[in-house]
Design a protein around this motif. Structure first.
Motif, PDB file in Angstrom:
ATOM      1  N   LEU A 405       1.100  -0.909   0.106  1.00  0.00           N
ATOM      2  CA  LEU A 405      -0.300   0.505  -0.407  1.00  0.00           C
ATOM      3  C   LEU A 405       0.907   1.167   0.665  1.00  0.00           C
ATOM      4  O   LEU A 405       0.618   2.164  -0.969  1.00  0.00           O
ATOM      5  N   ASN A 406       2.135   1.324   1.123  1.00  0.00           N
ATOM      6  CA  ASN A 406       2.444   2.750   0.268  1.00  0.00           C
ATOM      7  C   ASN A 406       3.936   2.737  -0.562  1.00  0.00           C
ATOM      8  O   ASN A 406       3.723   3.832  -0.961  1.00  0.00           O
ATOM      9  N   ARG A 407       3.539   1.585  -1.571  1.00  0.00           N
ATOM     10  CA  ARG A 407       4.287   1.525  -2.455  1.00  0.00           C
ATOM     11  C   ARG A 407       3.425   2.808  -3.502  1.00  0.00           C
ATOM     12  O   ARG A 407       4.116   3.097  -4.147  1.00  0.00           O
ATOM     13  N   CYS A 408       2.497   2.082  -3.056  1.00  0.00           N
ATOM     14  CA  CYS A 408       0.857   2.986  -4.137  1.00  0.00           C
ATOM     15  C   CYS A 408       1.638   3.628  -3.450  1.00  0.00           C
ATOM     16  O   CYS A 408       0.650   5.042  -4.863  1.00  0.00           O
ATOM     17  N   LEU A 409       0.969   4.632  -2.474  1.00  0.00           N
ATOM     18  CA  LEU A 409       0.142   5.681  -2.483  1.00  0.00           C
ATOM     19  C   LEU A 409       1.971   6.966  -2.976  1.00  0.00           C
ATOM     20  O   LEU A 409       1.584   8.062  -3.185  1.00  0.00           O
ATOM     21  N   PHE A 410       2.788   6.520  -2.762  1.00  0.00           N
ATOM     22  CA  PHE A 410       4.387   6.523  -3.188  1.00  0.00           C
ATOM     23  C   PHE A 410       4.064   7.865  -4.719  1.00  0.00           C
ATOM     24  O   PHE A 410       4.156   7.966  -5.015  1.00  0.00           O
ATOM     25  N   GLU A 411       3.673   6.560  -5.382  1.00  0.00           N
ATOM     26  CA  GLU A 411       3.494   6.954  -6.731  1.00  0.00           C
ATOM     27  C   GLU A 411       1.756   7.597  -6.762  1.00  0.00           C
ATOM     28  O   GLU A 411       2.106   8.239  -7.758  1.00  0.00           O
ATOM     29  N   ALA A 412       1.201   7.403  -6.271  1.00  0.00           N
ATOM     30  CA  ALA A 412      -0.095   8.519  -6.534  1.00  0.00           C
ATOM     31  C   ALA A 412      -0.256   9.604  -5.736  1.00  0.00           C
ATOM     32  O   ALA A 412      -0.152  10.483  -6.419  1.00  0.00           O
TER      33      ALA A 412
END
Length: 575
Positions: A405-412
């Motif tokens: 989730l945190n990797r996806c949030l970085f991309e977001a």
């Protein structure tokens, strides 16, 4: 995507803001920059274009052609075909072949006419899901017979009725209607059944694919699936009197072999430990799941390029798997017990390319079972598929939920991509991992108004969306395949902050619940379960380093556990 239940509430999940503490360290930033430059979303889209043109079922020509297309991509990227097992080279692949226990099937052509009317009710060239899977062919000239309406087509409705020489029409699933009607002498069956989330009264020409049971070639008949428009047209005609229809069906049913494609990027220090990606090939849609096939193929190409340039040096093996949904992934885990012991994480890419403006499908991470799958409250919501509440015994405490989730949030945070989650529901390639007690997650989209319908075509796919998913997935895998103690400590701190944030959220919800008259002991128990879940998740972080975890990792784990336990105790006492 294969699912088994439906509920009527919609996805309205929290769009997380990217907190400062969740920003990746230098190594992760490097990975994201490399992936932004190297991952070619147009190449992924080109593969989706190839695959989505084919009606794919395990063993049929469309499925196999898709496998061979990905094989070409792997060969061009530098993967070599295995000769002496995975250790033969850094980049290897193989195609596993297994005789199928049952025949495969593929559609060729079909049409449905009301006799006396010029325009067809349905044609395969514009409604590619109109033929029920495992339908046999009619004679070349078709079958012409009276149409009889049979309600839902249940056994009770048809009890004692002679349908010899008739074609039946039901408003229910094709499987049951077909079985019951054929037993009563029918020549074949038409059926209409569309879920509400497909919005059939708006998308009047959509048809969801379904199938009928297969016995043998001598006794097999055919089934036709109706769109809302086709169903209404036939009912209107029936209301005026006797209706005769002509049905022409051309299909192939034949013995075949099942193919599974497996590619490996061999780790240098711990090659027996691996991160496994999976994307299923069967199902005829563009998003479901040509998008997963195309994204994963480009992820494998991207990884090979970065490894050859020594931009990424995996210490653990990265595995890419394409095959039959759940079947191939489950077999990969079960067939080799030694290999299975080394599988550290599994990640399924299923319906990852949605153009959310067109389909309505929001990107989701389906979490491993955590307490939100028991107490679904606050901003947590199930998808429209829904999920039954799990028990505490079914929980799977692990850091993988938060790490991805945190990797996806970085991309977001850098792109405006919308990232959401849903509690565990099941139904895709992540479930075999969880069944084997291996951490497994699903990256997908829902609610999609074109899900499983013949409107799920290339124009519904977004190259940019595939790139967001692929970058986040690969950054996660690269991180875990290369992690040292310093990385592990940073991730443990990140996980601790996630845990404290979740505990605060749950405390506020419980406080409101108690004020509203809910049982205090129950609310205290919910907080206790969340606290215990995160303590165990932190404990699991001992395996993050791609070597024996050092003292700093162990100290970080103990400190994190103390913080979580202390905060849990404080919140429980304050209720």
């Amino acid at each position: 995507m294969t699912r088994f239940m439906t509920l009527s509430f919609s996805v309205i999940l929290l769009h997380f803001a990217m907190p400062v503490w969740a920003q990746p360290a230098a190594r992760e930033k490097k990975y994201f920059k490399l992936l932004e430059k190297t991952f070619d979303e147009q190449q992924a889209y080109k593969t989706v274009w190839f695959v989505e043109q084919r009606w794919r079922l395990a063993g049929n020509s469309g499925f196999n052609e898709s496998i061979y297309e990905v094989e070409k991509i792997l060969q061009q990227a530098g993967y070599v075909k295995e000769t002496n097992g995975e250790a033969a080279a850094t980049l290897t692949y193989r195609i596993e072949r297994r005789p199928m226990k049952h025949a495969t099937w593929e559609p060729v052509d079909a049409s449905l006419y009301i006799v006396g009317e010029k325009e067809p009710v349905l044609q395969f060239k514009t409604n590619r899901n109109m033929i029920a899977m495992y339908s046999a062919s009619t004679p070349a000239e078709g079958i012409t017979a009276e149409l009889v309406y049979i309600g839902k087509g249940t056994a009770k409705e048809l009890e004692g009725k002679d349908l010899s020489g008739k074609i039946v029409m039901a408003e229910g699933g094709i499987g049951g209607a077909y079985n019951n009607a054929i037993k009563n002498g029918a020549l074949g069956a038409l059926a209409y059944s569309m879920p509400k989330y497909n919005q059939p009264e708006k998308n009047i020409h959509s048809i969801q694919f379904q199938g009928i049971g297969y016995t043998d070639s001598l006794r097999q008949k055919w089934g036709i699936l109706l769109s809302y428009a086709a169903k209404e047209r036939l009912k209107t005609a029936l209301a005026k009197g006797t209706v005769t229809v002509k049905v022409v069906v051309n299909t192939k049913i034949y013995t075949s072999e099942e193919l599974t494609l497996v590619a490996n990027v061999r780790g240098k220090k711990r090659p027996d430990e691996r991160f496994v990606f999976s994307a299923h090939v069967q199902e005829p849609g563009a998003n479901d799941n040509a998008s997963g096939v195309g994204a994963l193929a480009e992820m494998a190409r991207t990884t090979a390029l970065l490894v050859k340039k020594k931009k990424v040096v995996p210490q653990r093996t990265l595995t890419f798997l394409w095959g039959d949904e759940i079947v191939s992934t489950r077999r990969y885990i079960r067939d080799d017990s030694i290999r299975a012991k080394g599988i550290k994480w599994g990640l399924s890419l299923d319906m990852v390319g949605e153009d959310i403006q067109k389909t309505g499908g929001t990107f989701l991470i389906e979490k491993m079972p955590d307490p939100s799958a028991i107490w679904t409250r606050g901003n947590e919501k199930h998808s429209e598929w829904g999920g039954s509440p799990l028990s505490e015994a079914e929980m799977f405490p692990h850091y993988f939920n938060d790490l991805l989730l945190n990797r996806c949030l970085f991309e977001a945070a850098n792109t405006g991509w919308v990232v959401r989650t849903n509690p565990f529901e099941g139904g895709s390639d992540h479930t075999p991992f969880l069944a084997a007690k291996i951490p497994g997650l699903l990256m997908w989209h829902f609610t999609d108004v074109y899900y499983h319908t013949d409107a799920d075509r290339l124009e519904m796919v977004s190259p940019a969306e595939m790139k967001h998913v692929a970058k986040s997935a690969l950054a996660t895998a690269f991180l875990l395949a290369t992690a040292d103690d310093r990385t592990a400590v940073a991730l443990i701190k990140e996980l601790t902050r996630n845990a404290l944030q979740r505990l605060q959220t749950e405390f506020e919800l419980s406080k409101k619940a108690v004020q509203a008259g809910e049982d205090k002991a129950k609310e205290q128990h919910i907080l206790e379960v969340w606290g215990n879940w995160y303590v165990k998740a932190v404990n699991a972080a001992i395996d993050i380093p791609a070597r024996e975890a050092g003292k700093t990792v162990q100290q970080a784990i103990e400190k994190a556990k103390q913080q979580i336990q202390q905060q849990t105790t404080t919140y429980i006492s304050q209720l």
